[in-house]
Design a protein around this motif. Structure first.
Motif, short mmCIF file in Angstrom:
data_model
loop_
_atom_site.label_atom_id
_atom_site.label_comp_id
_atom_site.label_asym_id
_atom_site.label_seq_id
_atom_site.Cartn_x
_atom_site.Cartn_y
_atom_site.Cartn_z
N ASP A 293 -5.11 6.81 -1.29
CA ASP A 293 -3.96 5.89 -1.16
C ASP A 293 -3.41 5.95 0.26
OD1 ASP A 293 -4.06 5.43 -3.92
OD2 ASP A 293 -2.61 7.02 -4.35
N TRP A 294 -3.38 7.17 0.80
CA TRP A 294 -2.83 7.36 2.15
C TRP A 294 -3.65 6.56 3.17
CZ3 TRP A 294 -4.02 9.02 7.01
CH2 TRP A 294 -2.94 9.32 7.85
N TRP A 295 -4.97 6.67 3.09
CA TRP A 295 -5.81 5.93 4.04
C TRP A 295 -5.69 4.42 3.83
CZ3 TRP A 295 -7.61 7.30 8.51
CH2 TRP A 295 -7.84 8.66 8.77
N ASP A 296 -5.64 3.98 2.57
CA ASP A 296 -5.51 2.54 2.30
C ASP A 296 -4.23 2.00 2.95
OD1 ASP A 296 -7.89 2.20 0.90
OD2 ASP A 296 -6.98 2.66 -1.04
N TRP A 297 -3.17 2.81 2.91
CA TRP A 297 -1.92 2.43 3.58
C TRP A 297 -2.07 2.53 5.10
CZ3 TRP A 297 1.11 6.55 5.98
CH2 TRP A 297 2.27 6.10 6.61
N TYR A 298 -2.64 3.63 5.54
CA TYR A 298 -2.62 3.92 6.97
C TYR A 298 -3.33 2.84 7.79
CZ TYR A 298 -2.13 6.87 11.03
OH TYR A 298 -1.76 7.35 12.26
N VAL A 299 -4.47 2.33 7.31
CA VAL A 299 -5.18 1.32 8.10
C VAL A 299 -4.44 -0.01 8.14
CG1 VAL A 299 -7.50 2.33 8.04
CG2 VAL A 299 -6.78 0.78 6.20
N THR A 300 -3.47 -0.22 7.24
CA THR A 300 -2.67 -1.46 7.36
C THR A 300 -1.73 -1.41 8.55
OG1 THR A 300 -0.76 -0.76 5.99
CG2 THR A 300 -2.63 -1.75 4.82
N LEU A 301 -1.59 -0.23 9.18
CA LEU A 301 -0.67 -0.10 10.31
C LEU A 301 -1.36 -0.40 11.65
CD1 LEU A 301 1.25 3.15 9.23
CD2 LEU A 301 1.60 0.78 8.52
N ALA A 302 -2.64 -0.80 11.59
CA ALA A 302 -3.37 -1.12 12.83
C ALA A 302 -3.40 -2.63 13.04
CB ALA A 302 -4.81 -0.59 12.74
N ALA A 303 -3.15 -3.03 14.28
CA ALA A 303 -3.25 -4.46 14.62
C ALA A 303 -4.72 -4.83 14.78
CB ALA A 303 -2.51 -4.71 15.93
N ASN A 304 -5.09 -6.00 14.29
CA ASN A 304 -6.48 -6.45 14.39
C ASN A 304 -6.53 -7.90 14.83
OD1 ASN A 304 -8.50 -4.38 13.32
ND2 ASN A 304 -6.89 -4.30 11.77
N ARG B 181 0.82 -1.22 0.00
CA ARG B 181 0.00 0.00 0.00
C ARG B 181 0.86 1.27 0.00
NH1 ARG B 181 -4.94 -0.85 -1.88
NH2 ARG B 181 -5.58 -2.91 -1.21
N LEU B 182 2.15 1.13 0.20
CA LEU B 182 3.03 2.31 0.13
C LEU B 182 3.35 2.59 -1.33
CD1 LEU B 182 5.86 1.95 2.82
CD2 LEU B 182 4.38 3.92 2.49
N PRO B 183 3.19 3.83 -1.79
CA PRO B 183 3.60 4.14 -3.15
C PRO B 183 5.08 3.76 -3.35
CG PRO B 183 2.44 6.01 -2.19
CD PRO B 183 2.65 5.01 -1.09
N GLU B 184 5.39 3.29 -4.54
CA GLU B 184 6.76 2.84 -4.89
C GLU B 184 7.83 3.82 -4.37
OE1 GLU B 184 6.83 -0.08 -6.93
OE2 GLU B 184 8.96 -0.09 -6.32
N GLN B 185 7.58 5.12 -4.61
CA GLN B 185 8.61 6.13 -4.26
C GLN B 185 8.82 6.23 -2.75
OE1 GLN B 185 6.00 6.46 -6.38
NE2 GLN B 185 6.02 8.50 -7.31
N ASN B 186 7.84 5.76 -1.96
CA ASN B 186 7.96 5.91 -0.51
C ASN B 186 8.50 4.66 0.18
OD1 ASN B 186 4.97 7.83 -0.65
ND2 ASN B 186 6.97 8.64 -0.14
N ARG B 187 8.84 3.63 -0.61
CA ARG B 187 9.21 2.36 0.04
C ARG B 187 10.60 2.42 0.67
NH1 ARG B 187 6.07 -2.08 -3.78
NH2 ARG B 187 4.09 -1.00 -3.50
N ALA B 188 11.51 3.10 0.01
CA ALA B 188 12.86 3.22 0.58
C ALA B 188 12.90 4.40 1.56
CB ALA B 188 13.87 3.44 -0.54
N GLY B 189 13.83 4.34 2.48
CA GLY B 189 14.06 5.48 3.37
C GLY B 189 13.10 5.51 4.55
N GLY B 190 13.24 6.55 5.34
CA GLY B 190 12.42 6.70 6.54
C GLY B 190 11.15 7.48 6.25
N ILE B 191 10.65 8.16 7.27
CA ILE B 191 9.38 8.87 7.06
C ILE B 191 9.58 10.31 6.62
CG2 ILE B 191 8.08 7.40 8.63
CD1 ILE B 191 8.21 9.71 10.67
#
Ligand SMILES: O=C(O)CCC(=O)C(=O)O
Ligand SMILES: [Fe+2]
Length: 335
Positions: free
Chosen positions: A38-49, A18-28
């Motif tokens: 796209d941001w929300w689709d990525w962001y909810v993958t960071l929650a434990a369920n 869910r991270l855009p290709e350009q954002n995969r390398a490096g930090g935040i």
């Protein structure tokens, strides 16, 4: 996406599809390369369920009342709200407050109907398990403009922050579709690329939100941020969300997780740690969320990945510059 499917490859924890290709390398410390959805689709993958599948039950439905007319919506949103001093004190102490009857049931009904049209037009009907969002609706929809530029909501934001005036950062529609999991623990100061924590989000549910539907939940206290300041953000997995939850248990941080009644609106400061549960109903959990910041704020020198599509909300403003553009009118004045 299937709600049980994970976007993180457990064999390669440095990738998240869910991270855009350009954002995969490096930090935040980099600009977000996708759009807001796209941001929300990525962001909810960071929650434990929980992995156990949960049965979906019927939701509460929309308020069972005739919808207000557009004129009634505008009139109500222009009227000041009678804010009592204990609510102002609670916000100062706890970094959030819930206020009853900010919106009448008929106004909620009208806004919910319009929001449904806007979300369907953008995302269609095949959205089960997702977190679908819209932002900057106020630029092309009269009713949504009445909300984002509401003297009632903006006035509450200014009064709660105890500042003379606030500017609009952006509006948002947050639709947690049936079966969508949790929202990860976070505080919004890391989302807003502003050199101030005097920013507040009005979270306006578009129906009642019972516990099973994923109401916004808040850690109590302005100082909570210090309890988790050493934890490292994880852009590919759920370790940050889990570490925050564990730390709150270890340090006895109280978490308020209560249902919302129709018309309740919560205001959370950029300092407030919050999360939301999964939506285990067949009804989308919908809220309008509008963010305001103190007039006079500047953009930080180095916005991050977590700041998402901030340039869209502050067009023409460069890092370090005053947070003022034609999309950031002064909306609320206190007093
Ligand atoms: O609606 C949600 O689940 C999260 C919303 C949120 O984090 C916010 O409005 O700041
Ligand atoms: Fe948030």
């Amino acid at each position: 996406m299937d709600p049980n499917e994970t976007a993180v490859d457990p064999n390669n924890p440095t990738t998240n599809e869910r991270l855009p290709e350009q954002n995969r390398a490096g930090g935040i410390d980099q600009d977000w390369a996708g759009d807001d959805q796209d941001w929300w689709d990525w962001y909810v993958t960071l929650a434990a369920n929980d992995t156990a599948p949960a049965e979906l039950v019927d939701g509460p439905g929309l308020p069972d009342i005739e919808a207000a007319s557009d004129e009634q919506v505008e009139r109500e949103l222009a009227e000041p709200y009678d804010l009592d001093p204990p609510s102002v004190e609670a916000f100062a102490r706890e970094a959030f407050v819930r206020l009853p009857a900010v919106l009448s049931p008929a106004v909620v009904r009208r806004l919910a109907e319009r929001l449904d049209e806007l979300l369907r037009a953008e995302h269609g009907d095949d959205v089960a398990g997702r977190f679908t969002a819209l932002e900057q609706m106020w630029l092309h929809d009269d009713l949504m403009r009445a909300v984002a530029l509401s003297p009632r909501i903006g006035g509450l934001a200014a009064s709660l922050l105890a500042v003379p005036g606030v500017r609009l950062y952006h509006d948002n529609a947050l639709s947690k579709e049936p079966g969508c999991g949790r929202t990860p623990w976070h505080h919004d100061a890391e989302h807003f690329p502003l050199q101030t924590t005097q920013a507040v989000t009005a979270w306006m549910p578009m129906s009642a939100i019972p516990g099973r539907m994923g109401p916004l939940s808040f850690a109590r206290g302005r100082e909570v941020r210090g309890e988790v300041a050493d934890l490292e953000f994880d852009k590919v997995g759920t370790s940050y969300d889990e570490a925050v939850a564990q730390r709150f248990v270890e340090r006895d941080v109280a978490v308020e997780s209560e249902p919302f009644a129709v018309g309740d609106v919560s205001f959370h400061s950029a300092l407030c740690f919050h999360t939301a549960g999964p939506n285990r109903t067949r009804q989308p959990r919908r809220a309008l969320a509008t963010t305001y910041f103190v007039d006079g704020a500047r953009v930080v020198d180095s916005p991050t990945l977590i700041s998402g599509t901030w340039r869209e909300f502050l067009p023409g403003v460069e890092p370090g510059g005053p947070a003022i553009s034609e999309l950031n009118p002064v909306v609320g004045r206190s007093g």
